[in-house]
Structure formats: structure tokens, C-alpha cells
Design a protein around this motif. Structure first.
Motif, PDB file in Angstrom:
ATOM      1  N   THR A  26     -56.666 -73.600 -44.136  1.00  0.00           N
ATOM      2  CA  THR A  26     -57.816 -73.958 -43.300  1.00  0.00           C
ATOM      3  C   THR A  26     -57.901 -75.452 -43.015  1.00  0.00           C
ATOM      4  O   THR A  26     -58.191 -75.862 -41.890  1.00  0.00           O
ATOM      5  CB  THR A  26     -59.121 -73.503 -43.978  1.00  0.00           C
ATOM      6  N   LEU A  27     -57.660 -76.290 -44.028  1.00  0.00           N
ATOM      7  CA  LEU A  27     -57.806 -77.735 -43.856  1.00  0.00           C
ATOM      8  C   LEU A  27     -56.458 -78.431 -43.671  1.00  0.00           C
ATOM      9  O   LEU A  27     -56.213 -79.495 -44.227  1.00  0.00           O
ATOM     10  CB  LEU A  27     -58.567 -78.321 -45.038  1.00  0.00           C
ATOM     11  N   ILE A  45     -56.067 -82.348 -43.928  1.00  0.00           N
ATOM     12  CA  ILE A  45     -57.326 -83.075 -43.818  1.00  0.00           C
ATOM     13  C   ILE A  45     -57.631 -83.644 -45.200  1.00  0.00           C
ATOM     14  O   ILE A  45     -57.670 -82.902 -46.188  1.00  0.00           O
ATOM     15  CB  ILE A  45     -58.466 -82.153 -43.370  1.00  0.00           C
ATOM     16  N   TYR A 104     -63.814 -84.810 -39.572  1.00  0.00           N
ATOM     17  CA  TYR A 104     -62.724 -84.525 -40.497  1.00  0.00           C
ATOM     18  C   TYR A 104     -61.514 -85.366 -40.094  1.00  0.00           C
ATOM     19  O   TYR A 104     -61.156 -85.432 -38.912  1.00  0.00           O
ATOM     20  CB  TYR A 104     -62.351 -83.052 -40.457  1.00  0.00           C
ATOM     21  N   SER A 142     -57.407 -87.032 -41.053  1.00  0.00           N
ATOM     22  CA  SER A 142     -56.110 -86.908 -41.719  1.00  0.00           C
ATOM     23  C   SER A 142     -55.452 -88.279 -41.704  1.00  0.00           C
ATOM     24  O   SER A 142     -55.057 -88.780 -40.646  1.00  0.00           O
ATOM     25  CB  SER A 142     -55.231 -85.886 -40.988  1.00  0.00           C
ATOM     26  N   GLY A 153     -60.303 -79.842 -50.833  1.00  0.00           N
ATOM     27  CA  GLY A 153     -59.700 -79.945 -49.511  1.00  0.00           C
ATOM     28  C   GLY A 153     -58.686 -78.840 -49.279  1.00  0.00           C
ATOM     29  O   GLY A 153     -58.987 -77.667 -49.480  1.00  0.00           O
ATOM     30  N   SER A 154     -57.492 -79.228 -48.904  1.00  0.00           N
ATOM     31  CA  SER A 154     -56.453 -78.244 -48.583  1.00  0.00           C
ATOM     32  C   SER A 154     -55.833 -77.618 -49.825  1.00  0.00           C
ATOM     33  O   SER A 154     -55.146 -76.608 -49.744  1.00  0.00           O
ATOM     34  CB  SER A 154     -55.356 -78.908 -47.737  1.00  0.00           C
TER      35      SER A 154
END
Length: 235
Positions: free
Chosen positions: A46-47, A60, A154, A156, A205-206
Motif C-alpha cells: 500500500t505505501l 513512502i 505523503y 518518498s 509505513g511500508s
């Protein structure tokens, strides 16, 4: 006469080679990846961002709360520049700056998608004379609202360690440094030193990743956490 004929033949062969490379790296290979992802049902976490072809990209690892003006003012105060939009002109300019080793502090960044959308904002900080190496972060505006009603972005953050060839498509791209947590730490540190962060916290997070690969095939590792920071309102 013979020398002129050989020169023309060499020119034609070079042009054909360039056309073949462009066709393979920028059209055929991306289409192959799109087909493979569709066939195998590859779904990134999702992230995690994706390339326009659907290849999993950079995770992210940052979330900032504030208006767009809050974001722009905060990064300007921290010594970061807002990246130019990606266009033919800016692409040519960044290519020239890398080859000629000259500054381009607001050079464009490549497009990554989050929730199917390209980044809304991107900021960068030079690490050398040209944008061959640089700190940079992309941001996507989300529908998440803070208690004050300001949006959440959000982000990265990664470090470009040099220009090279994508391991997946063969296209010209930047390669990132593997320790993406270090870049997250730098972004938050620079904003804090500039006095632009009111509060911060860490959220999931991820997820922990020891041997991830981004859209250019570069390895990375991360603790999988996301720093959420509230920005000071623009002055």
C-alpha cells in the motif's frame, strides 16, 4: 569518395543504433513490464510508489501536515529547491547540466505514481556541482486531514547517487543509494533545524525491507517506518 561513403554509412548505422536503443528502452521494455505485471498480478504494498508502467518504486517514508504554501516555505527555509516540472526543455537542461557538470538546483525528477497519481510536489538539495548526485523527495497530497484541517502529504525521500542505466528497462535514469532511512532522517533534520516542524511522530509505513528493489532495479533497505511531522504555518 570512398571516405565520404564510409562516413555516411557510419552515420546511418549510428542513427539506426540510437533508434533501436530508444525503441527498446523507452517503448518495448516498459510495455513488457506492463504486460508482466498484468499477467502475474503483481501488486505493490500500500505505501510503495510505482513507475508509470506499474513497477514497484520507492516506499513512502515521510508524511508532512500543512498547506502547499507551508510545504514550499518550509523547504525553502531548509535550503531545498522546488523541482521544475518534467518537460522536454527541463529534460534537455538536466542532461546538459550532468554532462557539463554545471549546477541546476531545481532540476526535474522522474515521475512516480502513488494511488495512481504522479507526485504533486518535489524538492531537492544539491550534493555535488550538478544534479548527477542530489537529495530529493517527492510528495503526493492525500485526503487525510489534520485536526486543524490542513492536508497531509505523503512523501518518498531518496538520495540520487548518480546517473546510469535502469536495470529493468535500460533507460537513462538516476540510481538511488540503498539506505533510504538516512534520507528520511536528513529531510526531517533539515526542516527541524530551519524551525519549520512543530511536532513529529513515527508511524508504521511500508514495512521492514532488507532487500527491496525500486523501479530502476536499485536495491534498498528500510525499517519500513514513516515519520509524520506537522509543519509550522507559512509566515
Amino acid at each position: 569518395m570512398a571516405r565520404g561513403k564510409l562516413h555516411r554509412q557510419a552515420t546511418l548505422w549510428f542513427a539506426a543504433l540510437c533508434a533501436s536503443y530508444i525503441g527498446l528502452a523507452y517503448f518495448a521494455a516498459p510495455e513488457f513490464w506492463s504486460f508482466r505485471i498484468l499477467r502475474d498480478g503483481i501488486t505493490p504494498p500500500t505505501l510503495v510508489t510505482t513507475t508509470p508502467q506499474g513497477i514497484p518504486g520507492d516506499p513512502i517514508n515521510i508524511a508532512l501536515v500543512g498547506s502547499e504554501q507551508d510545504m514550499v516555505d518550509a523547504f525553502e527555509a531548509a535550503g531545498w529547491s522546488r523541482a521544475d516540472a518534467l518537460s522536454l526543455g527541463s529534460s534537455v537542461e538536466i542532461g546538459e547540466s550532468v554532462v557539463l557538470d554545471r549546477p541546476y538546483h531545481d532540476a526535474p525528477v522522474s515521475t512516480l505514481l502513488f494511488d495512481g497519481r504522479p507526485q504533486d510536489l518535489a524538492f531537492e538539495k544539491p550534493s555535488g556541482r550538478s544534479p548527477d548526485t542530489r537529495h530529493h523527495v517527492r510528495f503526493w497530497r492525500t485526503f487525510v486531514r489534520s485536526d486543524s484541517g490542513r492536508p497531509t502529504w505523503y512523501g518518498s525521500a531518496t538520495f540520487d547517487r548518480g546517473v546510469g542505466i535502469s536495470h529493468d528497462t535500460g533507460a537513462i535514469t538516476h540510481h538511488i543509494a540503498a539506505d533510504i532511512d538516512a534520507e528520511r532522517k536528513l529531510v526531517i533534520s533539515d526542516l527541524s533545524v530551519a524551525g519549520r516542524i512543530l511536532s513529529s511522530r513515527i508511524e508504521p509505513g511500508s514495512g521492514y525491507t532488507r532487500n527491496g528493489r525500486n523501479g530502476a532495479g536499485d536495491p534498498y533497505f528500510t525499517d519500513g517506518k514513516m515519520v509524520v511531522a506537522v509543519l509550522a504555518p507559512a509566515k
